[in-house]
Design an enzyme around this catalytic site. Structure first.
Site, mmCIF file in Angstrom:
data_model
loop_
_atom_site.group_PDB
_atom_site.id
_atom_site.type_symbol
_atom_site.label_atom_id
_atom_site.label_comp_id
_atom_site.label_asym_id
_atom_site.label_seq_id
_atom_site.Cartn_x
_atom_site.Cartn_y
_atom_site.Cartn_z
ATOM 1 N N SER A 15 39.956 41.083 39.205
ATOM 2 C CA SER A 15 41.174 41.815 39.461
ATOM 3 C C SER A 15 40.986 43.570 39.486
ATOM 4 O O SER A 15 40.055 43.776 38.368
ATOM 5 C CB SER A 15 42.221 41.597 38.190
ATOM 6 O OG SER A 15 43.207 42.659 38.447
ATOM 7 N N LYS A 16 41.320 43.995 40.274
ATOM 8 C CA LYS A 16 41.308 45.502 40.291
ATOM 9 C C LYS A 16 41.651 46.356 39.261
ATOM 10 O O LYS A 16 41.473 47.379 39.012
ATOM 11 C CB LYS A 16 42.038 46.025 41.714
ATOM 12 C CG LYS A 16 41.516 45.495 42.952
ATOM 13 C CD LYS A 16 42.088 46.070 44.307
ATOM 14 C CE LYS A 16 41.649 45.702 45.569
ATOM 15 N NZ LYS A 16 42.176 46.020 46.831
ATOM 16 N N ARG A 17 42.627 45.636 38.365
ATOM 17 C CA ARG A 17 43.310 46.203 37.129
ATOM 18 C C ARG A 17 42.103 46.120 36.090
ATOM 19 O O ARG A 17 42.504 46.873 35.073
ATOM 20 C CB ARG A 17 44.320 45.451 37.055
ATOM 21 C CG ARG A 17 45.673 45.754 37.690
ATOM 22 C CD ARG A 17 47.046 45.184 36.978
ATOM 23 N NE ARG A 17 46.983 43.824 37.001
ATOM 24 C CZ ARG A 17 47.359 42.850 38.029
ATOM 25 N NH1 ARG A 17 47.783 43.347 39.235
ATOM 26 N NH2 ARG A 17 47.294 41.694 38.038
#
Length: 499
Positions: A262-264
């Site tokens: 996830s980019k998060r």
């Protein structure tokens, strides 16, 4: 003969990496780009970077340049790209709108596409109704049945509209290079998809088909999340009367626990690894080692090894699990290889000199530690012991660059026999032996307490470590002496005894 025709005649392999510039390049994208690059090099083909920026609302300023920067940093630069240029440009979709409009007109003329005047409010109601009935939301193809007169009337009124592709039943099966034969009856589960938005920009489905054809892409290697859309894309190819490329869908790259990247997470962006001192070849080795497609998975493979050993038939269908905790070890191995390469070592010397200057510049009483012979010696002696150059400027190795200010009195607080210990060690270091090794020194140092009554081995080591580094905790004394070299180790001990 035109560019595309010439490429076709020669049977040239042309692959593309087509990210959206909506943020930084992440590890999943790097892996897709790498497989495309390897495939192109394996078949002496061309690797293309195309930026799919048709969703202008999500484009991040600087992201396009950043993606290409990171590909160049990783050692897999594109042959054709927005920066490099090339015969099939432009390589940003926002600059190719006239090509999409031309394609749309062709589909409308053939009856393979139609104008849709449904408002966003109506489409939202359809979606809510489907969800309320526990159904998958889909467009009901209402505007497919408008007469030409109705269409003309709405057009004359300037009603906003999109263009949709008319899906057909009985999608043809296709043979994926990785997953084998597959077919998805998209018309039975989806409504007709939008291929041109009301703002005049194409959707992914139209743009990627048009661009792959125009750029004469021979093989499309992309993530497995696009596998179910391939039947839709093949219907588009058939509607245009174009031959499709070969498709291969790469299994997902997941976290070690099987969760999606996830980019998060924040720690999956390539730029972060580059800024942290990670070697690009170590990162490429890691993301291929956890996957498949090669004769064997082993640590320490360079890019040329990956190209040589790559075999599309060896790519497995299950997802690849990425263990970022192993990156330190991969980096250690590749740094060791760089240090051992006489052609690459000078660059490491220059980088380490700059890092030492930045970290300790104002503390460097003896700037001789910045001279090439000494810095190169440090690299060679620490080869295999550190995973990155930043380790060598950490507090643990500060003794390599800064001479400590230690007095005789400080040494005597550890042992009243400080002077005798120092003289015995100087005698050891001044012996006419060919090399100074950690093993030999460790053996000799362990025998020192036999010659010094009342001072245990631990105190002897603490005293010597203090004289050499100014600290009582740190690396093994023999290791420090070898790292410093015979001359510098003697100088520090003599200096401490005389202060």
């Amino acid at each position: 003969m035109g560019f595309a025709a010439a490429s076709a005649a020669l049977g040239a392999v042309r692959v593309r990496f087509a990210p959206s510039p909506t943020g930084f390049l992440h590890l999943g994208g790097l892996r897709t780009a790498l497989y495309n690059y390897i495939f192109a090099r394996k078949h002496k083909g061309c690797f293309i970077l195309r930026l799919e920026d048709t969703d202008q609302s999500r484009v991040v300023p600087g992201a396009a340049e950043g993606i290409e920067d990171m590909l160049e940093w990783a050692g897999i630069p594109p042959d054709e790209s927005p920066r490099q240029g090339g015969p099939a440009g432009p390589y940003q979709q926002s600059q190719r709108l006239s090509l999409y409009r031309e394609a749309i007109e062709l589909l409308l003329e053939k009856g393979a596409a139609y104008r849709c005047f449904c408002t966003p409010q109506r489409l939202e109601l359809l979606k809510k109704e489907a969800l309320r009935n526990r159904q998958t939301p889909r467009y009901d193809n209402r505007c497919r049945h408008l007469s030409s007169q109705q269409v003309a009337e709405k057009m004359s009124q300037g009603v906003d509209h999109t263009v949709r592709f008319r899906l057909k039943e009985n999608a043809e099966p296709f043979c994926d290079l990785i997953y084998g034969w597959s077919r998805h009856e998209v018309a039975s589960v989806e409504g007709d998809p939008v291929i041109l938005k009301s703002d005049g920009f194409p959707t992914y489905h139209l743009a990627n088909v048009v661009d792959d054809h125009r750029m004469h892409i021979s093989h499309v290697l992309r993530g497995t999340e696009w596998l179910t859309s391939t039947s839709k894309h093949l219907l588009l190819y058939r509607a245009f009367g174009w031959d499709p490329p070969h498709f291969g869908h790469l299994p997902l790259l997941l976290n070690k626990d099987g969760s999606k990247l996830s980019k998060r997470q924040g720690d999956i962006f390539v730029e972060g690894f580059a800024q942290d001192g990670c070697l690009p070849e170590a990162l490429l080795d890691l993301i291929t080692n956890c996957g498949s497609g090669f004769a064997e998975n082993r640590m320490g493979r360079k890019l040329q090894d990956l190209v040589k050993e790559f075999d599309m038939g060896r790519i497995e269908r299950h997802s690849a699990l990425l263990d970022l905790e192993k990156l330190t070890e991969f980096n250690r191995i590749h740094l060791s290889q760089r240090i051992g390469d006489e052609t690459l070592r000078p660059q490491l010397v220059a980088e380490l000199q700059a890092a030492v200057e930045e970290a300790y510049g104002h503390q460097l009483v003896d700037r001789g530690v910045l001279e090439k012979p000494y810095v190169e010696q440090v690299l060679l002696l620490r080869r295999g012991h550190v995973s990155g150059l930043k380790d060598l400027v950490s507090p643990k190795y500060a003794f390599l660059w800064i001479r400590p200010s230690v007095s005789h009195e400080e040494l005597q607080t550890i042992s009243v026999e400080a002077e005798k210990i120092g003289m015995l060690v100087l005698r050891l270091l001044e012996r006419p032996v060919a090399t100074l090794t950690t093993e030999e020194l460790s053996k000799d140092l362990r025998q020192l307490p036999e010659q010094i009554r009342g001072t245990p081995y631990s105190s002897v080591m603490k005293l010597l470590r203090l004289a050499l580094s100014g600290q009582q905790e740190g690396p093994a004394v023999a290791e420090m002496m070898v790292s410093l070299g015979r001359r510098e180790a003697c100088a520090r001990i003599q200096r401490a005894l005389c202060r």
